[in-house]
Design an enzyme around this catalytic site. Structure first.
Site, mmCIF file in Angstrom:
data_model
loop_
_atom_site.group_PDB
_atom_site.id
_atom_site.type_symbol
_atom_site.label_atom_id
_atom_site.label_comp_id
_atom_site.label_asym_id
_atom_site.label_seq_id
_atom_site.Cartn_x
_atom_site.Cartn_y
_atom_site.Cartn_z
ATOM 1 N N LYS A 44 15.967 -6.990 -6.029
ATOM 2 C CA LYS A 44 15.133 -7.188 -7.213
ATOM 3 C C LYS A 44 16.006 -7.207 -8.474
ATOM 4 O O LYS A 44 17.179 -6.828 -8.432
ATOM 5 C CB LYS A 44 14.102 -6.055 -7.316
ATOM 6 C CG LYS A 44 14.713 -4.668 -7.523
ATOM 7 C CD LYS A 44 13.648 -3.592 -7.577
ATOM 8 C CE LYS A 44 14.275 -2.218 -7.832
ATOM 9 N NZ LYS A 44 13.257 -1.157 -7.950
ATOM 10 N N CYS A 320 30.569 -1.506 -31.792
ATOM 11 C CA CYS A 320 29.884 -2.486 -32.641
ATOM 12 C C CYS A 320 29.164 -3.509 -31.767
ATOM 13 O O CYS A 320 29.234 -3.468 -30.547
ATOM 14 C CB CYS A 320 30.884 -3.167 -33.562
ATOM 15 S SG CYS A 320 31.901 -2.006 -34.513
ATOM 16 N N MET A 321 28.492 -4.430 -32.397
ATOM 17 C CA MET A 321 27.710 -5.403 -31.642
ATOM 18 C C MET A 321 28.579 -6.254 -30.721
ATOM 19 O O MET A 321 28.181 -6.580 -29.597
ATOM 20 C CB MET A 321 26.928 -6.316 -32.589
ATOM 21 C CG MET A 321 26.009 -7.296 -31.870
ATOM 22 S SD MET A 321 25.103 -8.384 -32.999
ATOM 23 C CE MET A 321 24.036 -7.200 -33.822
#
Length: 390
Positions: A44, A320-321
């Site tokens: 799944k 950070c991003m």
């Protein structure tokens, strides 16, 4: 974008390598624990974010008898990829396409009388007999036929079998406390499942297979194996009970990224947002091109290590991003821009594993591997992939 996108315009150099030989190894190990019980490989959520189709093929080649998924849509994707083994889908919405599942011979698990009625109606419309399983709520109090409804559902199932609308291929339940092998709830749930199976048999509709064990029970409670076991996280090489060891399993996913920059930081200078880390002495730091948009969650900042050229280095400052920073110390001669930084994997090259991240985050390894996303490319390695595993 999701893991496995492969669009070079957004390629950050981050890779989730999925070792299909490790999948095969884990299936064989799990079969040893399962004994005479068959193995249903749970794939799944796109194979726990490892690649559902590829993992399924590797698991089947290694001896898995059946596949388990959550939704009919997941099952249909596997069928579209040419996978023909039995498979079971067990969580449905009001608009789930039971007719498509019946057409593709996907097993349908129902948890309510309403779902059973919908399957029967779809089978009549399609003109084929549905492969039906009954999920029994034995104490998890989540999904499954409730005790108060069980006799009515069993009566309706017997009528549907007699009419040729369905065949009762299975009955199963799900354990609430399998990660505590001696918890009394495990035996209580098994006994309730046995009782439900007996009640079905007395109506002339014994199920084809009975199953209860997830990864933890497969590895620690052979007495609960029934006819089949349903390992999930163990298939991907992570222990469902880390305190009891690895059980001989091999982690399947390795997460890596590139060193994007290297720079000197003087004593007293700080790094990244909020200046949460200040260099205690002159040092050198490396920038790694991966961030919380890719699944390196922000609260990991300062709480994990990466491995570069066989040596571990601590993360410093906030994640950070798109990037985070590691402290190389005073001597960075062994690290260069473009080097591979290993975030987690099986540990063969000194790297951390997903459980280390889980411990740092006070969560479980399931959340770590299913959380890798964004610009991370998925790459399959191992003999079945055509590449050499590393």
């Amino acid at each position: 974008m999701s893991i496995g996108c492969g669009d070079e315009r957004i390629d950050s150099g981050a890779v989730a390598s999925v070792d299909l030989d490790a999948v095969a190894h884990n299936v064989r190990e799990l079969q040893q624990f399962a004994g005479d019980a068959a193995v249903m490989a749970v794939v799944k959520a796109d194979g726990y974010n490892h690649g559902g189709v590829e993992v399924a093929r590797a698991a089947i080649a290694a001896g898995a008898h059946e596949l388990g998924v959550t939704t009919i849509g997941e099952a249909l994707e596997l069928r579209a990829a040419g996978i023909t083994v039995p498979m079971l889908a067990w969580l449905h919405r009001t608009d789930s396409d039971f007719a498509a599942a019946i057409d593709e011979q996907v097993g349908i698990a129902v948890s309510t009388a309403g779902q059973l009625d919908a399957v029967v109606e779809a089978a009549r419309r399609v003109g084929r007999t549905a492969d039906l399983s009954l999920k029994i709520d034995t104490g998890l109090n989540r999904n499954g036929v409730a005790e108060a409804d069980l006799d009515a559902v069993l009566d309706a199932t017997a009528a549907a079998v007699a009419s040729g609308s369905v065949r009762l291929t299975g009955m199963f339940s799900h354990l609430a406390c399998a990660d505590e092998p001696e918890h009394p709830a495990n035996d209580a749930q098994a006994e309730r499942l046995r009782d439900a199976v007996g009640r079905a048999a007395r109506r002339g509709t014994p199920p084809g297979v009975v199953h209860l064990s997830n990864s933890a029970a497969t590895l620690t409670r052979p007495d609960l194996g029934f006819d089949m076991v349903r390992p999930g996280i163990a298939l991907y090489g992570m222990s469902p009970i880390p305190d009891l060891g690895t059980f001989g399993l091999r982690p399947v996913m390795t997460l890596s990224a590139q060193v994007a920059n290297i720079k000197k930081v003087s004593e007293g200078e700080s790094v990244s947002y909020g200046y949460t880390w200040t260099a205690p002495a002159d040092t050198v730091v490396a920038l790694i091109a991966l961030g919380y948009a890719d699944g390196v969650v922000r609260r990991l900042g300062g709480r994990f290590e990466v491995t570069i050229a066989g040596r571990r280095y601590p993360s410093v400052g906030r994640v950070c991003m798109d990037q985070f920073v590691v402290d190389l110390g005073g001597d960075s001669s062994g690290v260069a821009v473009g080097d591979e930084a290993l975030l987690f994997g099986p540990g063969d090259r000194g790297e951390a594993n997903a459980q280390d991240w889980a411990d740092a985050l006070e969560t479980i390894s399931y959340e770590v591997v299913t959380g890798i996303r964004g610009r991370v490319r998925r790459r399959f390695v191992g003999a079945r992939s055509g590449e050499a595993a590393h």
